[in-house]
Design a protein around this motif. Structure first.
Motif, PDB file in Angstrom:
ATOM      1  N   LYS A  42       7.874  14.301  -7.100  1.00  0.00           N
ATOM      2  CA  LYS A  42       7.272  13.529  -6.009  1.00  0.00           C
ATOM      3  C   LYS A  42       5.946  12.893  -6.424  1.00  0.00           C
ATOM      4  CE  LYS A  42       6.585  13.591  -1.130  1.00  0.00           C
ATOM      5  NZ  LYS A  42       7.553  13.532  -0.092  1.00  0.00           N
ATOM      6  N   SER A  43       5.214  13.546  -7.313  1.00  0.00           N
ATOM      7  CA  SER A  43       3.938  12.985  -7.767  1.00  0.00           C
ATOM      8  C   SER A  43       4.134  11.703  -8.572  1.00  0.00           C
ATOM      9  CB  SER A  43       3.169  14.012  -8.608  1.00  0.00           C
ATOM     10  OG  SER A  43       3.866  14.309  -9.791  1.00  0.00           O
ATOM     11  N   ASN A  46       5.223   8.558  -5.877  1.00  0.00           N
ATOM     12  CA  ASN A  46       4.198   7.918  -5.055  1.00  0.00           C
ATOM     13  C   ASN A  46       3.030   7.436  -5.907  1.00  0.00           C
ATOM     14  OD1 ASN A  46       5.524   8.476  -2.548  1.00  0.00           O
ATOM     15  ND2 ASN A  46       4.928  10.599  -2.830  1.00  0.00           N
ATOM     16  N   HIS A  48      -1.062   7.150  -7.053  1.00  0.00           N
ATOM     17  CA  HIS A  48      -2.021   8.176  -7.426  1.00  0.00           C
ATOM     18  C   HIS A  48      -3.398   7.531  -7.623  1.00  0.00           C
ATOM     19  CE1 HIS A  48      -0.541   6.427 -11.168  1.00  0.00           C
ATOM     20  NE2 HIS A  48      -1.725   6.706 -11.676  1.00  0.00           N
ATOM     21  N   PRO A  56      -0.300   2.191  -7.927  1.00  0.00           N
ATOM     22  CA  PRO A  56       1.122   2.473  -7.733  1.00  0.00           C
ATOM     23  C   PRO A  56       1.701   3.243  -8.918  1.00  0.00           C
ATOM     24  CG  PRO A  56       0.821   0.188  -8.383  1.00  0.00           C
ATOM     25  CD  PRO A  56      -0.554   0.781  -8.205  1.00  0.00           C
ATOM     26  N   TYR A  60       7.007   1.364 -10.210  1.00  0.00           N
ATOM     27  CA  TYR A  60       6.712   0.276  -9.267  1.00  0.00           C
ATOM     28  C   TYR A  60       6.131  -0.927 -10.012  1.00  0.00           C
ATOM     29  CZ  TYR A  60       4.598  -2.301  -5.430  1.00  0.00           C
ATOM     30  OH  TYR A  60       4.234  -3.298  -4.547  1.00  0.00           O
ATOM     31  N   LYS A  89      12.735  12.655   0.165  1.00  0.00           N
ATOM     32  CA  LYS A  89      11.577  12.015  -0.462  1.00  0.00           C
ATOM     33  C   LYS A  89      11.800  10.515  -0.671  1.00  0.00           C
ATOM     34  CE  LYS A  89      12.889  13.230  -5.217  1.00  0.00           C
ATOM     35  NZ  LYS A  89      12.572  14.140  -6.321  1.00  0.00           N
ATOM     36  N   GLU A  92      11.218   6.826   2.758  1.00  0.00           N
ATOM     37  CA  GLU A  92      10.244   5.742   2.893  1.00  0.00           C
ATOM     38  C   GLU A  92      10.683   4.506   2.106  1.00  0.00           C
ATOM     39  OE1 GLU A  92       5.457   5.274   2.787  1.00  0.00           O
ATOM     40  OE2 GLU A  92       6.345   6.263   1.042  1.00  0.00           O
ATOM     41  N   VAL A  99       6.499   2.160  -0.959  1.00  0.00           N
ATOM     42  CA  VAL A  99       6.108   3.465  -1.450  1.00  0.00           C
ATOM     43  C   VAL A  99       4.605   3.562  -1.246  1.00  0.00           C
ATOM     44  CG1 VAL A  99       5.912   2.663  -3.837  1.00  0.00           C
ATOM     45  CG2 VAL A  99       6.201   5.089  -3.372  1.00  0.00           C
ATOM     46  N   SER A 100       4.189   4.575  -0.520  1.00  0.00           N
ATOM     47  CA  SER A 100       2.785   4.735  -0.134  1.00  0.00           C
ATOM     48  C   SER A 100       2.327   3.464   0.578  1.00  0.00           C
ATOM     49  CB  SER A 100       1.908   5.049  -1.339  1.00  0.00           C
ATOM     50  OG  SER A 100       2.311   6.243  -1.953  1.00  0.00           O
TER      51      SER A 100
END
Length: 133
Positions: A42-43, A46, A48, A56, A60, A89, A92, A99-100
């Motif tokens: 998951k880290s 998304n 950071h 991103p 991405y 997860k 979204e 994403v985010s």
């Protein structure tokens, strides 16, 4: 994959129908694609922080680059290889195409692959967001 299903898939992609659920498809048929394995942490899925800037994920950035020239394809590979709970997860990305805080490129298609096409192997909410071919 049969020729009829392959033609249907190509028609959906040209029409911009997304996200799509497919099985038994060689990933090599998808040009201009970025592949995310379903078991991605998951880290890594998304964004950071780098210093004070929220950035991103690597995949991405690659998708953005590929979509500059033509339609890009984001492939989530083998979603039924992870637990039904962990599949959430991707909601979204599938539901909002983001994403985010980062929107996926307008010229991108999402393809979700599975090794076994069975509703009890795919999270119900995730499955409801997908057009199955």
């Amino acid at each position: 994959m049969s020729n009829d299903r392959l033609e249907l898939l190509k028609t959906y992609i040209k029409s911009g129908v997304s996200p799509l659920l497919v099985s038994d498809v060689p990933l090599s048929i998808f040009e201009n694609s970025v592949i995310i394995k379903a078991n991605i942490d998951k880290s890594e899925l998304n964004g950071h922080y780098e210093s004070i800037n929220f950035t991103p994920p690597t995949w991405y950035k690659e998708l953005i680059e590929k979509s500059k020239e033509k339609t890009s394809v984001l492939i989530i590979e083998n979603i039924n290889d992870i637990s039904i709970e962990e599949q959430t997860k991707f909601i979204e990305i599938l539901k909002y195409k983001k994403v985010s805080t980062f929107d996926l490129p307008k010229k991108s298609i999402i393809i979700v692959t599975c090794t076994e096409l069975s509703k009890n192997k795919i999270n119900e909410e995730v499955y409801s967001l997908l057009a199955q071919i």
